[in-house]
Motif scaffolding. Structure first.
Motif, PDB file in Angstrom:
ATOM      1  N   THR A  90       0.725  -1.145   0.050  1.00  0.00           N
ATOM      2  CA  THR A  90       0.167   0.065  -0.004  1.00  0.00           C
ATOM      3  C   THR A  90       0.848   1.151  -0.072  1.00  0.00           C
ATOM      4  N   CYS A  91       0.302   2.177  -0.443  1.00  0.00           N
ATOM      5  CA  CYS A  91       0.727   3.670  -0.413  1.00  0.00           C
ATOM      6  C   CYS A  91       0.787   3.924   0.972  1.00  0.00           C
ATOM      7  N   ASP A  96      -4.073   9.373   3.066  1.00  0.00           N
ATOM      8  CA  ASP A  96      -5.433   9.839   3.138  1.00  0.00           C
ATOM      9  C   ASP A  96      -5.761  10.712   4.203  1.00  0.00           C
ATOM     10  N   ASP A 112      -3.394  11.105  -6.189  1.00  0.00           N
ATOM     11  CA  ASP A 112      -3.512  10.054  -6.643  1.00  0.00           C
ATOM     12  C   ASP A 112      -2.384   9.350  -7.424  1.00  0.00           C
ATOM     13  N   LYS A 115       0.359   9.116  -4.962  1.00  0.00           N
ATOM     14  CA  LYS A 115       0.226   7.638  -4.208  1.00  0.00           C
ATOM     15  C   LYS A 115       0.314   6.503  -4.994  1.00  0.00           C
ATOM     16  N   ALA A 116       0.349   6.453  -6.473  1.00  0.00           N
ATOM     17  CA  ALA A 116       0.218   5.369  -7.138  1.00  0.00           C
ATOM     18  C   ALA A 116       2.035   5.110  -7.386  1.00  0.00           C
ATOM     19  N   LEU A 119       2.891   3.377  -4.206  1.00  0.00           N
ATOM     20  CA  LEU A 119       2.420   1.902  -4.149  1.00  0.00           C
ATOM     21  C   LEU A 119       3.469   1.192  -5.035  1.00  0.00           C
ATOM     22  N   ASN A 184      -6.955   3.666  -1.682  1.00  0.00           N
ATOM     23  CA  ASN A 184      -7.272   3.272  -2.950  1.00  0.00           C
ATOM     24  C   ASN A 184      -5.925   2.740  -3.524  1.00  0.00           C
ATOM     25  N   LYS A 185      -4.866   3.287  -3.302  1.00  0.00           N
ATOM     26  CA  LYS A 185      -3.776   2.662  -3.792  1.00  0.00           C
ATOM     27  C   LYS A 185      -2.970   1.521  -3.218  1.00  0.00           C
ATOM     28  N   THR A 186      -3.584   0.262  -3.117  1.00  0.00           N
ATOM     29  CA  THR A 186      -3.270  -0.763  -2.576  1.00  0.00           C
ATOM     30  C   THR A 186      -3.425  -1.834  -3.440  1.00  0.00           C
ATOM     31  N   VAL A 187      -2.414  -2.885  -3.273  1.00  0.00           N
ATOM     32  CA  VAL A 187      -2.780  -3.978  -4.074  1.00  0.00           C
ATOM     33  C   VAL A 187      -2.610  -5.310  -3.177  1.00  0.00           C
TER      34      VAL A 187
END
Ligand code: SF4
Length: 234
Positions: A90-91, A96, A112, A115-116, A119, A184-187
């Motif tokens: 995750t970022c 956030d 965003d 953040k990418a 990530l 949201n920028k999480t895998v």
């Protein structure tokens, strides 16, 4: 369980400006540079992973440490494998908490993009960590909800999070009721050793995706849909 919370990162102004199509010397460019500086101060990209073992394999299922996943493609990819590494990168939830101007969609879009980048650093770090710590050679990974909708249904995020335990407490990532992740920028995914080059993009028909890293492969897609004689992909 491994927690990686001291992940180094680089936020390059020129590179990020190029990504979001902003001239570094313009007023927008200066605002972007200030955001990047703010991110440098507050960003804490993180990752967590577990070493887990496959208990059983069904026709379209794989049971890992007592938790069953259903995906023909995952099952096929894990045919020669007994050990897997569920992970989340995750970022960082700290991103956030930034006090961004409300309703400024451009600033949100730039944030965003930053953040990418964070990530990507977290993903790279956890990949390298796994390879070194467990002496893995070539690896691949699959993520619930990535690619075409039925490759590995996003609802199985629930099982993946269950496999990893207290994800929120350990790295601050939450799973929403619609199985999306915050930040949201999480895998999330399962990493495994493989001799075969595999990327979910190969079985994803989405056109014009800016994140595509491999061409769509109709033969592999067909195998996923109908299964091979032994259910293996190679
Ligand atoms: S093509 Fe795009 S949507 Fe499809 S798996 Fe690759 S990155 Fe994901």
């Amino acid at each position: 369980m491994g927690i990686l919370s001291d992940i180094s990162f680089e936020l390059d102004v020129v590179s990020i400006s190029k990504t979001v199509h902003v001239e570094p010397d313009s007023p927008d460019g200066r605002t972007l540079a200030e955001l990047i500086e703010q991110a440098r101060r507050m960003a804490r990209p993180k990752a967590m992973y577990a070493e887990a073992f496959i208990d059983a394999k069904g026709a379209e299922t794989v049971t890992v440490d007592g938790i069953t996943f259903t995906s023909r493609m995952l099952r096929a990819n894990l045919e020669p494998v007994e050990r897997v590494f569920p992970f989340i990168a995750t970022c960082g939830h700290e991103m956030d908490t930034a006090d961004l101007p409300a309703g400024d969609f451009l600033v949100e879009f730039w944030w965003d993009a930053i953040k990418a980048v964070l990530l990507a650093c977290a993903i790279r770090h956890v990949n390298e960590h796994l390879k070194q710590r467990f002496a893995l050679g070539k690896t691949a990974s699959m993520s619930p909800g990535s690619g075409d909708v039925d490759v590995w249904p996003i609802e199985q995020q629930r099982e993946l999070f269950a496999l990893l335990g207290d994800v929120k407490g350990q790295i601050g990532v939450e799973l929403t009721e619609s199985f999306l992740m915050k930040p949201n920028k999480t895998v999330s995914g399962i990493c495994f050793a493989t001799e075969v080059d595999f990327r979910t993009c190969q079985v994803c028909r989405r056109q014009g995706c800016p994140g595509r890293s491999a061409a769509f492969e109709p033969a592999l897609w067909d195998l996923h849909q109908h299964g091979g004689a032994d259910g293996q992909i190679s």
